[in-house]
Scaffold this active site. Structure first.
Site, PDB file in Angstrom:
ATOM      1  N   GLY A  84     -33.376  96.513  49.158  1.00 18.07           N
ATOM      2  CA  GLY A  84     -33.827  95.413  50.016  1.00 18.07           C
ATOM      3  C   GLY A  84     -33.549  95.606  51.496  1.00 18.07           C
ATOM      4  O   GLY A  84     -33.762  94.665  52.276  1.00 18.07           O
ATOM      5  N   GLY A 109     -35.685 101.367  48.640  1.00 18.92           N
ATOM      6  CA  GLY A 109     -37.047 101.897  48.528  1.00 18.92           C
ATOM      7  C   GLY A 109     -37.686 101.948  49.903  1.00 18.92           C
ATOM      8  O   GLY A 109     -37.824 103.003  50.517  1.00 18.92           O
ATOM      9  N   ARG A 153     -49.905  93.366  51.597  1.00 15.61           N
ATOM     10  CA  ARG A 153     -48.709  92.646  52.060  1.00 15.61           C
ATOM     11  C   ARG A 153     -49.019  91.516  53.047  1.00 15.61           C
ATOM     12  O   ARG A 153     -48.408  90.446  52.956  1.00 15.61           O
ATOM     13  CB  ARG A 153     -47.675  93.622  52.625  1.00 15.61           C
ATOM     14  CG  ARG A 153     -47.101  94.542  51.532  1.00 15.61           C
ATOM     15  CD  ARG A 153     -45.928  95.367  52.053  1.00 15.61           C
ATOM     16  NE  ARG A 153     -44.798  94.541  52.392  1.00 15.61           N
ATOM     17  CZ  ARG A 153     -44.450  94.208  53.621  1.00 15.61           C
ATOM     18  NH1 ARG A 153     -45.141  94.638  54.656  1.00 15.61           N
ATOM     19  NH2 ARG A 153     -43.416  93.434  53.835  1.00 15.61           N
ATOM     20  N   CYS A 156     -64.250  90.298  50.741  1.00 14.27           N
ATOM     21  CA  CYS A 156     -64.836  88.966  50.819  1.00 14.27           C
ATOM     22  C   CYS A 156     -63.772  87.886  50.703  1.00 14.27           C
ATOM     23  O   CYS A 156     -63.752  87.114  49.736  1.00 14.27           O
ATOM     24  CB  CYS A 156     -65.878  88.795  49.720  1.00 14.27           C
ATOM     25  SG  CYS A 156     -67.194  89.961  49.919  1.00 14.27           S
ATOM     26  N   GLU A 157     -62.855  87.901  51.633  1.00 13.84           N
ATOM     27  CA  GLU A 157     -61.777  86.908  51.677  1.00 13.84           C
ATOM     28  C   GLU A 157     -61.457  86.700  53.144  1.00 13.84           C
ATOM     29  O   GLU A 157     -61.221  87.677  53.864  1.00 13.84           O
ATOM     30  CB  GLU A 157     -60.486  87.455  51.035  1.00 13.84           C
ATOM     31  CG  GLU A 157     -60.526  87.709  49.565  1.00 13.84           C
ATOM     32  CD  GLU A 157     -60.431  86.452  48.736  1.00 13.84           C
ATOM     33  OE1 GLU A 157     -59.935  85.419  49.234  1.00 13.84           O
ATOM     34  OE2 GLU A 157     -60.882  86.498  47.581  1.00 13.84           O
TER      35      GLU A 157
END
Ligand SMILES: Cc1ncc(COP(=O)(O)O)c(C=O)c1O
Length: 471
Positions: free
Chosen positions: A272, A316, A361, A392-393
């Site tokens: 994290g 990560g 994200r 299409c958003e």
């Protein structure tokens, strides 16, 4: 809002004097503008990469990835050694996983965390020593558990009571002793600058502190399970050290109580650790975090009069995120007139040839990013811009707030920083866009580590599809 701030820009976004600037804290080390004005990554011009591999294209600066992985490993190794213990680092595969990446991290002495049968299969395909693999997941299927035990993975993180019997019976059937951890819901949740601490976090992962002793006793009652220790992961993109400190303060007394029933060799504090996505971010130094966490562990172990356990971490993003950039080709551009409270302005909508299918994200988490015009240098003044995808958003935004040179044009190449983590791994085929390739660049050389998806790959599952008809 400062006096010359554009009313339509967020407070954190400062208009740059030069929209071509490449801020070192955001971009990979080997992302540099040449004398001719274009950008190269790892010694390879972006134009060459785009022509050869197409766009969108994920590009990993391999030296940058290696340098970050080494820094993270030595930060935790040194911190643990300074308190008389040692560290085990699990690279969180979910952030970016290909067989080549698995080989890189193994070569660097890291372990790998996987969260599904698919991630496990990929890690195994890369020939990693299975003892270096840790398996996570809140709902592992029997098949996934079977695969992990058969492969002799080094650890399985138990996330619910039912998994104890499942893992024990699979290990028993194979006459093996499977090492396991138990994921604790510590009630600590951290995100960027804040952390929240409650008795129990209202989310699906882990086991409440109060329930852990009984479950560990159950694990210990199975001769085919070996208890390694507690695990906790408190969130992502964390800048606040206090969340990790609070987490070890909650875990170590529990760890001590478990020592009464047997050995507890390890303590896993999760991942994290945050990174810079924009000029407003000032991510913590991983060395400072490692030292401070280790100091607190040592202090508490002293107070509790227990041996310092082996410290495990699962970073990560802090390794793969900053090393990656995405290249996009600019398509259509619109200047949208804005008006609010009698103030007018313009926002430039710059459409690129990907979007939420290769970077989910911003739409999932409202994440911010930083773009730069990469194929040339521009003397035009900065214009408040929004980089949007082709889906299409209306929420298909890649960079919500940024400044780009006012003359940004169709066929320019844009690069977006810090897209190495959780971009390819979250990619989809929404609107039937094919997923981009990933290349690793180093010293002027390019290695294709994941080829671009083709329409034939994408439609292979549709029995009615035939390439001949598609033109
Ligand atoms: C259990 C666990 N460990 C490690 C990580 C890695 O987090 P990061 O990439 O932010 O370091 C995650 C991410 O979701 C996780 O769920």
């Amino acid at each position: 809002m400062s006096a010359n701030q554009n009313k339509f820009a967020p407070d954190w976004l400062v208009e740059p004097k030069d929209a071509n600037q490449i801020a070192a804290q955001i971009w990979p080390t080997n992302f540099v503008r040449s004398g001719a004005g274009d950008v190269s990554i790892g010694g390879v011009p972006v134009g060459q990469l785009a022509t050869t591999y197409g766009t969108p294209l994920f590009v990993v600066d391999q030296d940058d990835f290696f340098a970050r992985a080494k820094k993270v490993k030595s930060a935790f190794d040194d911190a643990a050694a300074s308190i008389g213990s040692s560290a085990k680092i699990y690279y969180a595969g979910k952030s970016l996983l290909t067989t080549e990446v698995v080989k890189w991290v193994e070569r660097l002495g890291l372990n790998v965390d996987v969260s599904s049968g698919g991630e496990l299969a990929l890690a195994l395909a890369a020939d990693i020593n299975p003892a270096r693999i840790g398996l996570h997941g809140n709902n592992k299927s029997l098949y996934e558990i079977g695969r992990a035990v058969t492969a002799n993975v080094g650890a399985i993180v138990i996330d619910s009571e039912i998994e104890i019997e499942r893992i024990a019976s699979v290990a028993g059937a194979q006459d093996k002793i499977q090492p396991v951890r138990i994921r604790v819901n510590s009630g600590v949740h951290a995100h960027t600058h804040e952390y929240l601490a409650t008795a129990r976090e209202d989310q699906k992962f882990g086991i409440a502190i109060a329930d852990v002793p009984a479950l560990v006793a159950k694990i210990r009652s199975h001769s085919h399970l070996k208890f390694l220790g507690l695990h906790s992961h408190i969130g992502s993109q964390i800048f606040a050290l206090e969340g990790f400190i609070e987490s070890v303060r909650r875990l170590l007394p529990l760890h001590k109580s478990l020592l009464e029933g047997g050995d507890v060799p390890e303590l896993n504090i999760g991942g994290g650790f945050g990174i810079n996505y924009t000029s407003a971010d000032d991510a913590p130094d991983i060395e400072v975090f490692a030292q401070e966490i280790a100091k607190e562990v040592a202090r508490l172990c002293g107070e509790l009069d227990i041996k310092v356990p082996v410290l495990c971490f699962e970073p990560g993003r802090v390794i793969s995120g900053p090393a990656g950039v995405t290249l996009y080709n600019v398509g259509t551009i619109k200047d949208v007139q804005l008006s609010e409270d009698g103030v007018t302005g313009v926002r430039k909508y710059v459409s690129i040839d990907g979007g939420m299918s290769d970077n989910a994200r911003p739409s999932l988490y409202k994440a911010d990013y930083t773009p730069v015009l990469a194929s040339r240098i521009s003397s035009a003044k900065p214009a408040l811009s929004r980089v949007v995808g082709k889906h299409c958003e209306s929420g298909d935004v890649v960079v919500r707030n940024c400044y780009l040179p006012e003359d940004v044009s169709p066929n320019d190449l844009l690069a977006i920083a810090a897209t190495g983590a959780y971009c390819h791994s979250l990619a989809s085929n929404y609107n039937y866009l094919t997923r981009p390739a990933i290349v690793a660049v180093k010293d002027g050389n390019v290695q294709l580590i994941l080829r671009a998806e083709t329409e034939a790959d994408m439609f292979a599952r549709d029995p009615g599809y035939s390439a001949e008809k598609t033109g």
